[in-house]
Design an enzyme around this catalytic site. Sequence first.
Site, PDB file in Angstrom:
ATOM      1  CE  LYS A  81      -4.159  -1.983   2.108  1.00 46.76           C
ATOM      2  NZ  LYS A  81      -3.696  -3.356   2.398  1.00 46.76           N
ATOM      3  NE  ARG A  82       6.206   0.650   0.840  1.00 42.55           N
ATOM      4  CZ  ARG A  82       6.203   0.096   2.036  1.00 42.55           C
ATOM      5  NH1 ARG A  82       5.160   0.294   2.834  1.00 42.55           N
ATOM      6  NH2 ARG A  82       7.195  -0.654   2.450  1.00 42.55           N
TER       7      ARG A  82
END
Length: 331
Positions: free
Chosen positions: A112-113
């Site tokens: 989840k960058r």
Amino acid sequence: MDRLIDAIERMHNPSVVGLDPTPQLVPEPVIASLHDEVADTVEDEREIDAVQLAMAYVVFNQVLIDAVCDIVPAVKPQIAMYEALGPAGVDAYAMTCDYAHERGLYVVGDVKRGDIGSTAAAYAHHLSGVPALPGTRQDTASVPNRYDPWREDAITVNPYLGVDGIAPFVEAADACDKDLFVLVHTSNPSSVDLQELELGSGGRLYEHVAGLVETWGRGTEGAYGYSRVGGVFGATFGADAAALRRSMPHTMLLVPGYGAQGGTTDDVAGMFDAEGRGAVISSSRGIIGAWRSAPERQASMGQDDALELVAHSARRAAIDMRDALDQASSR
């Protein structure tokens, strides 16, 4: 996405197992059995608990992977569970991804960058590997030969900084034959506070994001018609699935929230296309924690018996999920 879809077709199973270990999900005898080995090798005693738990995660994950690798096409390790343990945990994450690859599984790194500019470009090395120093052999070698410590086939990305935060990941994915899954509507209950906001121009925020995701993947479609840019859509919001599927005809959906979070086969049925493709459904605790509700569980189990129970329970749960999803994808 072609490799993922090929794997789903081979297994006749559109599911992915989330490898999200916690101290509560790993049998205590497995953790305890590693104490002496760790204590003998770690110099700073403050590190012992973290290293011991990280090693237990690797053992636990390898047993799970061996148990389901001929049933499921993919796994999805959640990096936060590993980063919580510091450097030893990061090593455990990389070892887990590497082992899953060795066993022939497609690996979705749930990282989840989401950032912009040089920071996003740095995060994109999850897909492209460690950057080479200018003028070195690695710098002149072809991209697939770069050092890739993460061994991920795809990662998850947060879209809420706009295209500036997405473009570096799309470029890295395209250059290295990898994929990404962009958050569209997540499975947590409070996601509605933001993701279902009504827009002045009409529609809801997540629907606008869905349109952007479909656009961001344009030009990267594979043989099945799906682009490298997938979307994440929670099973707990399955009532909107059919409309979303129609609005994202070239977007592969990664669907969390099945099982322990409340998502059902009815919820996910609308996420598949007319050929029964287009979605991969994720379950974590329902599979990796299945051993905790097994009738044969005993408080006095040793390490070997505990791991055997983990493997047996996970395999049984994965088969049950496969069979249930087979009906959902064929509706």
